[in-house]
Design an enzyme around this catalytic site. Sequence first.
Site, mmCIF file in Angstrom:
data_model
loop_
_atom_site.group_PDB
_atom_site.id
_atom_site.type_symbol
_atom_site.label_atom_id
_atom_site.label_comp_id
_atom_site.label_asym_id
_atom_site.label_seq_id
_atom_site.Cartn_x
_atom_site.Cartn_y
_atom_site.Cartn_z
ATOM 1 N N ASP A 1 -40.522 -21.464 -18.977
ATOM 2 C CA ASP A 1 -40.670 -19.615 -18.605
ATOM 3 C C ASP A 1 -42.029 -18.662 -18.128
ATOM 4 O OD1 ASP A 1 -42.410 -20.161 -21.460
ATOM 5 O OD2 ASP A 1 -41.601 -17.863 -22.031
ATOM 6 N N ARG B 1 -48.870 -17.346 -21.007
ATOM 7 C CA ARG B 1 -49.237 -16.459 -22.369
ATOM 8 C C ARG B 1 -49.368 -17.643 -23.639
ATOM 9 N NH1 ARG B 1 -44.625 -12.827 -20.807
ATOM 10 N NH2 ARG B 1 -42.559 -15.093 -21.803
ATOM 11 N N ASP B 2 -48.670 -17.034 -24.753
ATOM 12 C CA ASP B 2 -48.675 -18.185 -25.696
ATOM 13 C C ASP B 2 -46.848 -17.957 -25.870
ATOM 14 O OD1 ASP B 2 -48.218 -15.315 -26.184
ATOM 15 O OD2 ASP B 2 -48.679 -15.241 -28.091
ATOM 16 N N GLU B 3 -46.285 -18.652 -24.721
ATOM 17 C CA GLU B 3 -45.404 -19.350 -24.856
ATOM 18 C C GLU B 3 -45.167 -20.321 -24.007
ATOM 19 O OE1 GLU B 3 -41.487 -17.068 -24.701
ATOM 20 O OE2 GLU B 3 -42.986 -15.350 -24.196
ATOM 21 N N ASP C 1 -33.657 -19.130 -18.708
ATOM 22 C CA ASP C 1 -34.531 -19.608 -16.807
ATOM 23 C C ASP C 1 -34.069 -20.444 -16.164
ATOM 24 O OD1 ASP C 1 -35.587 -17.954 -19.422
ATOM 25 O OD2 ASP C 1 -37.357 -17.390 -18.306
ATOM 26 N N TRP D 1 -27.957 -18.956 -21.733
ATOM 27 C CA TRP D 1 -28.749 -19.767 -22.512
ATOM 28 C C TRP D 1 -28.109 -20.692 -22.279
ATOM 29 C CZ3 TRP D 1 -30.023 -14.606 -21.328
ATOM 30 C CH2 TRP D 1 -31.025 -13.953 -20.920
ATOM 31 N N GLU E 1 -42.667 -11.665 -13.550
ATOM 32 C CA GLU E 1 -41.244 -11.798 -14.790
ATOM 33 C C GLU E 1 -40.578 -10.710 -14.853
ATOM 34 O OE1 GLU E 1 -42.970 -11.582 -19.416
ATOM 35 O OE2 GLU E 1 -40.854 -12.025 -19.998
ATOM 36 N N HIS F 1 -43.154 -16.819 -13.733
ATOM 37 C CA HIS F 1 -42.067 -16.579 -14.835
ATOM 38 C C HIS F 1 -41.177 -17.178 -13.275
ATOM 39 C CE1 HIS F 1 -42.099 -15.148 -18.807
ATOM 40 N NE2 HIS F 1 -40.513 -15.136 -18.255
HETATM 41 C C1 BGC Z 1 -39.408 -15.278 -22.301
HETATM 42 C C2 BGC Z 1 -37.961 -15.566 -21.795
HETATM 43 C C3 BGC Z 1 -36.166 -16.097 -22.037
HETATM 44 C C4 BGC Z 1 -36.794 -14.329 -23.119
HETATM 45 C C5 BGC Z 1 -35.354 -14.319 -23.667
HETATM 46 C C6 BGC Z 1 -38.825 -14.879 -23.220
HETATM 47 O O1 BGC Z 1 -40.250 -14.337 -24.095
HETATM 48 O O2 BGC Z 1 -40.821 -15.724 -21.610
HETATM 49 O O3 BGC Z 1 -38.519 -15.329 -20.129
HETATM 50 O O4 BGC Z 1 -35.614 -16.026 -21.364
HETATM 51 O O5 BGC Z 1 -38.058 -13.715 -23.772
HETATM 52 O O6 BGC Z 1 -35.018 -13.852 -23.830
#
Ligand code: BGC
Length: 937
Positions: free
Chosen positions: A513, A517-519, A526, A578, A790, A811
């Site tokens: 995504d 950051r912390d993801e 996405d 998703w 994003e 993003h």
């Molecule tokens: C992510 C997204 C993802 C979404 C889900 C976010 O934290 O960065 O791109 O699809 O959460 O809703």
Amino acid sequence: MILLSKNVKGAFVFFKEMKISLFVALSSFLMLQGCFMQDSLPPATELALNEGFKNPLGFYDAIPSFSWKLPIGTIEQRGFHIVVASSPDLLPDKADLWDTDKVSSNQSLYVPYAGKPLSSRKKIYWQVRYWNEKDNPSQWSEIAKMELGLLQNKDWKAQWMGLDTRKDSIKGKNDIILHTPQQLRKRFEVKTTIVEARLYVSAKGVFKGYLNGEEISSDVMAPGWTPYQKRIESLTYDVTDLVREGENTLAFQLASGWHFGRMLWNKMIWGKKGSPQVLGQLELLYSDGTKQTIVSDESWKGSTKGPIRFAEIYDGETYDANYEMPGWTTSNFKDDTWDQVIAEEMSDSIQIRPKRHNTVKAKIKLPTQNIIHPQEGSAVIFDLEQNLVGVPKLKVPMKKGDTLKVRFSEMLAPDGSFYTDNYRSAKSTDHYIAAKDGVIDWHPTFTFHGFQYVELSGFDTSQTPEKDWVTGMVQYSDFDENGTFQSSHTKLNQLQSNIVWGLRGNFFDIPTDCPQRDERLGWTGDAQVFAPTSIFNADVHSFWNSWLQTLRESQFENGGIPFIAPDVLENGAVSSGWGDAAVIIPWEIYMRTGDISVLSENFQMMEGWVAHHKSATENYISKMNSYGDWLQPYQSEQSKNRGDTSKALIGTAFFAHAAHLTSKAAGILGLDAEKEMYQKLYKTVAQAFENEFFEKDGSVKNSKGTQTAYLLALNFELLSENKKELAKLQLLDKIKEADNHLRTGFLGTPLLPKVLDDMGNIDLMYDILLKETYPSWFYSINQGATTIWERWNSYSKLEGYNPQSMNSLNHYAYGAIGEWMYERIAGIKALEPGYKKIRIAPVPGGGLTSASASYDSPYGNIESSWKIDNSTFYLEVLVPPNTSALISIPSADAPSVLVNGKKVQEWKTIEVQESTEGFINLKVRPGPYQIESNFDL
Ligand code: BGC
């Protein structure tokens, strides 16, 4: 690695070979046509296996498929002949593995192997020849090769090995263990000359390998990220040149990576127990035919006293030069004080399988453009003028004992301060502790960052900062870029650049995504939104097929597909739009590559997901959870990022669409009963959808009539004829209400251009696309974006960052517009899977005076380039061999059309097809075309 530099207009340009120009194509076409008169035709080129692998080492598939390209000048293939042998000397006449003989077929892609069974380590050599449209044979191609990796767990004699780093590592929040990186080494003897050496490696964690002091490869964060509880990838390296007679030393550096990383807010799915481990097997073949194998086992030595003191994906890396251990990767090093490692038998529960797409590498070097000296403090900021993903290469003067602190930011706050809040809990900071005075030369190894700005503090302040102190090393999965798009509009070109940078930044072994950051996770929504655009810009066929395997492995038993793959949540939750990645991505990849295996491999997953949709309905209306039209602009407060389109409407629309695509896939796979069943289901759900959500007048009922509600209904073909026409009018009203701006989030945005295009409202789409004000693509460009954001309003020059904590400046989702830019502005679209039949139908608009795109399709390069000059429309097209194209020229005046200087009516090989309003359609054979027609603006 490519060096990028800035051109006068400020955009980054590559120093690399240009694609074949049309002029060159035209001359070589004519030349080759001439030489085709003679008896031996030029050979096929670009021999490849499966998803385009050229001469792969450590290949993953014992039943590969074969593809090749035909030389420009060939019209059609009438037949082929493939020979496969275990040695190149046996080719072409004594092929001992497979000889197809002449097969009458026009198939030049993905011909499945049907020869003798192949097993781990096997090498094969192959050649192909073809027969052209006149049934004349070509010369044999050059010999291509492939070597299989270790295909099964039982091929490994090695053991999982490493130190127990739980006990002396740092404890993080909630007592999670942040493992100290480790060094592992083993000395071994080589008796005489070796002729071949292969190193097979995998890791729970990420590794760097060394043999006799040399780095084994430039791979970054290998072996990559898969659902580790089920499958971990292995890599194969040819290390023949690194092994020497006598004493040798094999060594590894090992860090947490994703396996032991605190992915998704300290969940530690795989890292709850144990410590990082490596699995290594070095196989040597002596000149006398004997073999020796060195494996990872308890005879190895290990140490956690190396210079990389800390390494974490989100948080960064700490390097203390005082801990350097010169020569530790060579035989000239005393490891007496090192610990004995712990070794563990391999179990069958986790499959170790050859990596099925390319590793991440440092692909581009980006120089600093600008140095900023903030008013206060001694920190200095280096601006690369491009948001990128990777690591900085630092050549910085330091004083002994000082700590260089390296921080990152995507964009400075408007007051010039260094902004890092949008990294959330990710510390994203590197440290270097100097052991002596002088210039360091360093970059972190086991972390990566998303940034445009690098802030340095702790350097030798007696020196004046220079631009060459910081260089950006841009890292992403090692695929080639295979498309280009350009136009007469500078901002549209910047948008294309932003899309490509979004792709580079988020194709880091898996589709993520965001990268900073912390993801940094494989969010499925996405991915489905951006997949088509990504394929135009880069050769990501294997990247996607590989991730689809991860997606299959992540599917729940009830058919549900997680939000994220690899699934680091393990909560069994799903979201419509998703989970639909499971159906949409295989279909999109198939359409663009013609690779049927992507459908057969994933069909069961598709069926499972459709069944899951069904299980979440009542009378075919979805009750499934949804992230909705995520981040729709101007949404009501209670929508909480999920947009105003009803969840039930979205879920039902995706249910119908998933059934529809699964029906189409079944048709391709020859599963007639399933085809019919899913077609019926699609129709039933569509009917229920229409009844539930649409009024007689074509407006949305029972929920908000958002742009996305109409886009889903129209693009997924869910309405009856009459209602469809009325719904179109409603959509136009909605757009008008928004002053011709989009009001779409993640799910609606990619559908907007398709729907308006189908409706014939291309001018309106141009209008929306070229809007400068929020929400629009150009708004972000006007605020300084060099990637896709994003949110439509992630940042503004005046107010700085959007205050929402979830706010990434890299993003890729809204970059989905790229598909339409290629397909309609430049005009290249697949009419049949793999571009066997191509539509070249550019539609000028928005005041553009030119646009062009090239796309390296599976059959070869396709080009479409137009300009308008002096009321004349010029179109240059390149159609690759073994395909055909339908060219649509925006002109109503057939007699004015010239093709390669001749009136179109005079061409025997061009069929003027029934023309649509304002367009003349030509059916053409492969070759280059220069077309001219009258054009009234
Ligand atoms: C992510 C997204 C993802 C979404 C889900 C976010 O934290 O960065 O791109 O699809 O959460 O809703």
